[in-house]
Design a protein around this motif. Structure first.
Motif, PDB file in Angstrom:
ATOM      1  N   ALA A 140       0.899  -1.108  -0.080  1.00 17.23           N
ATOM      2  CA  ALA A 140       0.019  -0.192  -0.091  1.00 17.23           C
ATOM      3  C   ALA A 140       0.940   1.265  -0.025  1.00 17.23           C
ATOM      4  O   ALA A 140       2.067   1.426   0.491  1.00 17.23           O
ATOM      5  CB  ALA A 140      -0.849  -0.020   1.149  1.00 17.23           C
ATOM      6  N   PRO A 141       0.340   2.411  -0.538  1.00 14.29           N
ATOM      7  CA  PRO A 141       1.226   3.638  -0.547  1.00 14.29           C
ATOM      8  C   PRO A 141       1.551   3.939   0.780  1.00 14.29           C
ATOM      9  O   PRO A 141       0.846   3.935   1.678  1.00 14.29           O
ATOM     10  CB  PRO A 141       0.308   4.472  -1.427  1.00 14.29           C
ATOM     11  CG  PRO A 141      -0.555   3.761  -2.175  1.00 14.29           C
ATOM     12  CD  PRO A 141      -0.808   2.553  -1.380  1.00 14.29           C
ATOM     13  N   VAL A 142       2.630   4.778   0.953  1.00 16.35           N
ATOM     14  CA  VAL A 142       3.022   5.329   2.229  1.00 16.35           C
ATOM     15  C   VAL A 142       2.829   6.775   2.129  1.00 16.35           C
ATOM     16  O   VAL A 142       2.968   7.356   1.177  1.00 16.35           O
ATOM     17  CB  VAL A 142       4.513   5.266   2.270  1.00 16.35           C
ATOM     18  CG1 VAL A 142       5.220   5.930   3.484  1.00 16.35           C
ATOM     19  CG2 VAL A 142       5.075   3.655   2.410  1.00 16.35           C
ATOM     20  N   VAL A 143       2.074   7.128   3.385  1.00 12.85           N
ATOM     21  CA  VAL A 143       1.736   8.578   3.423  1.00 12.85           C
ATOM     22  C   VAL A 143       2.516   9.281   4.311  1.00 12.85           C
ATOM     23  O   VAL A 143       2.599   8.580   5.638  1.00 12.85           O
ATOM     24  CB  VAL A 143       0.177   8.461   3.908  1.00 12.85           C
ATOM     25  CG1 VAL A 143      -0.341   9.840   4.341  1.00 12.85           C
ATOM     26  CG2 VAL A 143      -0.625   7.964   2.790  1.00 12.85           C
ATOM     27  N   SER A 144       3.107  10.324   4.117  1.00  9.82           N
ATOM     28  CA  SER A 144       3.958  11.129   4.955  1.00  9.82           C
ATOM     29  C   SER A 144       3.816  12.372   5.379  1.00  9.82           C
ATOM     30  O   SER A 144       3.268  13.417   4.033  1.00  9.82           O
ATOM     31  CB  SER A 144       5.554  11.087   4.247  1.00  9.82           C
ATOM     32  OG  SER A 144       6.328  11.951   4.906  1.00  9.82           O
ATOM     33  N   LEU A 145       3.478  12.807   6.536  1.00  5.29           N
ATOM     34  CA  LEU A 145       2.856  14.248   6.888  1.00  5.29           C
ATOM     35  C   LEU A 145       4.241  14.946   7.596  1.00  5.29           C
ATOM     36  O   LEU A 145       4.770  14.376   8.356  1.00  5.29           O
ATOM     37  CB  LEU A 145       1.811  14.390   7.643  1.00  5.29           C
ATOM     38  CG  LEU A 145       0.440  13.879   6.597  1.00  5.29           C
ATOM     39  CD1 LEU A 145      -0.707  13.234   7.786  1.00  5.29           C
ATOM     40  CD2 LEU A 145      -0.267  14.684   5.892  1.00  5.29           C
ATOM     41  N   SER A 146       4.279  16.251   7.263  1.00  4.33           N
ATOM     42  CA  SER A 146       5.370  17.106   7.909  1.00  4.33           C
ATOM     43  C   SER A 146       4.889  18.218   8.887  1.00  4.33           C
ATOM     44  O   SER A 146       3.626  18.788   8.354  1.00  4.33           O
ATOM     45  CB  SER A 146       6.198  17.423   6.969  1.00  4.33           C
ATOM     46  OG  SER A 146       6.842  16.722   6.231  1.00  4.33           O
ATOM     47  N   LEU A 147       5.310  18.522  10.088  1.00  2.00           N
ATOM     48  CA  LEU A 147       4.911  19.331  10.772  1.00  2.00           C
ATOM     49  C   LEU A 147       6.315  20.183  11.390  1.00  2.00           C
ATOM     50  O   LEU A 147       7.064  19.462  11.830  1.00  2.00           O
ATOM     51  CB  LEU A 147       4.095  18.860  12.256  1.00  2.00           C
ATOM     52  CG  LEU A 147       2.835  18.225  11.867  1.00  2.00           C
ATOM     53  CD1 LEU A 147       2.297  17.594  13.235  1.00  2.00           C
ATOM     54  CD2 LEU A 147       1.827  19.191  11.302  1.00  2.00           C
ATOM     55  N   GLY A 148       6.069  21.423  11.241  1.00  2.00           N
ATOM     56  CA  GLY A 148       7.239  21.988  12.069  1.00  2.00           C
ATOM     57  C   GLY A 148       8.256  22.527  11.000  1.00  2.00           C
ATOM     58  O   GLY A 148       7.950  23.116  10.050  1.00  2.00           O
ATOM     59  N   ASP A 149       9.562  22.509  11.473  1.00  2.00           N
ATOM     60  CA  ASP A 149      10.701  22.881  10.673  1.00  2.00           C
ATOM     61  C   ASP A 149      10.657  22.276   9.272  1.00  2.00           C
ATOM     62  O   ASP A 149      10.456  21.013   9.053  1.00  2.00           O
ATOM     63  CB  ASP A 149      11.968  22.672  11.235  1.00  2.00           C
ATOM     64  CG  ASP A 149      12.218  23.725  12.320  1.00  2.00           C
ATOM     65  OD1 ASP A 149      11.512  24.725  12.489  1.00  2.00           O
ATOM     66  OD2 ASP A 149      13.151  23.183  13.277  1.00  2.00           O
ATOM     67  N   THR A 150      10.888  23.316   8.121  1.00  2.00           N
ATOM     68  CA  THR A 150      11.304  22.525   7.003  1.00  2.00           C
ATOM     69  C   THR A 150      12.559  21.689   6.757  1.00  2.00           C
ATOM     70  O   THR A 150      13.243  21.718   7.440  1.00  2.00           O
ATOM     71  CB  THR A 150      11.502  23.738   5.992  1.00  2.00           C
ATOM     72  OG1 THR A 150      10.296  24.737   5.938  1.00  2.00           O
ATOM     73  CG2 THR A 150      11.631  23.432   4.598  1.00  2.00           C
ATOM     74  N   CYS A 151      12.590  20.662   5.922  1.00  2.36           N
ATOM     75  CA  CYS A 151      13.403  19.797   5.517  1.00  2.36           C
ATOM     76  C   CYS A 151      13.797  19.750   4.205  1.00  2.36           C
ATOM     77  O   CYS A 151      12.882  20.082   3.364  1.00  2.36           O
ATOM     78  CB  CYS A 151      13.150  18.697   6.296  1.00  2.36           C
ATOM     79  SG  CYS A 151      12.192  17.337   5.247  1.00  2.36           S
ATOM     80  N   VAL A 152      14.706  19.061   3.904  1.00  5.98           N
ATOM     81  CA  VAL A 152      15.185  18.778   2.766  1.00  5.98           C
ATOM     82  C   VAL A 152      14.696  17.072   2.401  1.00  5.98           C
ATOM     83  O   VAL A 152      15.401  16.522   3.179  1.00  5.98           O
ATOM     84  CB  VAL A 152      16.425  18.972   2.034  1.00  5.98           C
ATOM     85  CG1 VAL A 152      16.783  18.235   0.506  1.00  5.98           C
ATOM     86  CG2 VAL A 152      16.710  20.520   1.906  1.00  5.98           C
ATOM     87  N   PHE A 153      13.944  16.645   1.705  1.00 10.77           N
ATOM     88  CA  PHE A 153      13.389  15.263   1.364  1.00 10.77           C
ATOM     89  C   PHE A 153      13.956  14.965   0.261  1.00 10.77           C
ATOM     90  O   PHE A 153      13.640  15.417  -1.048  1.00 10.77           O
ATOM     91  CB  PHE A 153      12.013  15.009   1.533  1.00 10.77           C
ATOM     92  CG  PHE A 153      11.625  13.840   1.346  1.00 10.77           C
ATOM     93  CD1 PHE A 153      11.690  12.787   2.351  1.00 10.77           C
ATOM     94  CD2 PHE A 153      10.828  13.510   0.093  1.00 10.77           C
ATOM     95  CE1 PHE A 153      11.450  11.401   2.167  1.00 10.77           C
ATOM     96  CE2 PHE A 153      10.324  12.010   0.077  1.00 10.77           C
ATOM     97  CZ  PHE A 153      10.504  11.076   1.160  1.00 10.77           C
ATOM     98  N   ARG A 154      14.970  13.981   0.350  1.00 14.10           N
ATOM     99  CA  ARG A 154      15.721  13.376  -0.813  1.00 14.10           C
ATOM    100  C   ARG A 154      14.830  12.234  -1.375  1.00 14.10           C
ATOM    101  O   ARG A 154      14.773  11.129  -0.680  1.00 14.10           O
ATOM    102  CB  ARG A 154      17.119  13.030  -0.598  1.00 14.10           C
ATOM    103  CG  ARG A 154      17.817  12.451  -1.970  1.00 14.10           C
ATOM    104  CD  ARG A 154      19.304  12.860  -1.684  1.00 14.10           C
ATOM    105  NE  ARG A 154      19.827  14.146  -1.578  1.00 14.10           N
ATOM    106  CZ  ARG A 154      20.878  14.614  -1.265  1.00 14.10           C
ATOM    107  NH1 ARG A 154      21.777  13.654  -0.837  1.00 14.10           N
ATOM    108  NH2 ARG A 154      21.180  15.917  -1.291  1.00 14.10           N
TER     109      ARG A 154
END
Length: 216
Positions: A140-154
């Motif tokens: 099944a697809p992976v779901v990723s949610l971000s909170l807070g500081d910005t990041c570089v996602f590679r």
């Protein structure tokens, strides 16, 4: 970051991988942050993950539904305090299903329910090396949610930790979903940008909430 000349657009990063900026509104972010703070408390709370080679991950983690440790799942915090893992809430699973339907389409929504959450907390020095989410028995697809500081996602490819990869800026409220041909793609976080969290959120650091279907 609230006022930009050109609004950030939704983007397909790879086949089956979509970045949806600002998917969670302020209220949704605050609700999810409050839940994460509750989940991070002991027992089976936020911990430092140790690898089989004796190293430690710089991002700290708490799990819901199933407890992940390198490289398997258990029903207790086997590498922490040994307490039973916290339950996975139904509302979080529904959020995951809505995220998939909105980004990949209704046909991509898994028939099985989401039942794992890995919540990683990054301070300004934390990183995550290139890895694959490959310990689940479901695709099944992976779901990723971000909170807070910005990041570089590679976000890379399925064959190697090296290039080709795409660097994506993930800010608070952003959604990233990857499934289908990208489900086993290597990905990581080479850096976090401290002090970039929205002041109104009241969070220092970055939280990443990753939802998966275990197939267990």
């Amino acid at each position: 970051m609230d006022a930009e000349l050109f609004p950030r657009e939704r983007a397909g990063v790879a086949p089956g991988a979509v970045h949806a900026p600002g998917w969670l509104d302020d209220e949704g972010q605050r609700h999810l942050l409050a839940a994460c703070r509750d989940w991070a408390r002991p027992p089976a709370g936020l911990r430092t993950v140790r690898t089989p080679g004796g190293g430690t991950m710089t991002a700290r983690q708490v799990c819901l539904g199933w407890h992940w440790y390198p490289y398997a799942y258990a029903r207790t915090a086997i590498d922490g305090d040994g307490a039973p893992v916290k339950p996975f809430p139904a509302w979080l699973g529904e959020l995951g299903r809505r995220a998939v339907a909105d980004t990949l389409g209704p046909a991509a929504v898994p028939s099985a329910s989401y039942d794992i959450a890995l919540i990683n907390f990054y301070d300004g020095e934390a990183r995550m090396g290139m890895h694959r989410d490959a310990d689940e028995r479901a695709d099944a697809p992976v779901v990723s949610l971000s909170l807070g500081d910005t990041c570089v996602f590679r976000f890379g490819n399925t064959g190697t930790r090296a290039r080709p990869y795409t660097d994506v800026e993930l800010r608070s409220g952003d959604l990233f979903v990857f499934g289908g041909p990208s489900r086993r793609a290597y990905h990581g976080v080479p850096r976090v940008r401290p002090g970039t969290a929205p002041p109104r959120l009241g969070l220092r650091g970055r939280l990443n909430i990753t939802l998966r279907v275990s197939g267990l």
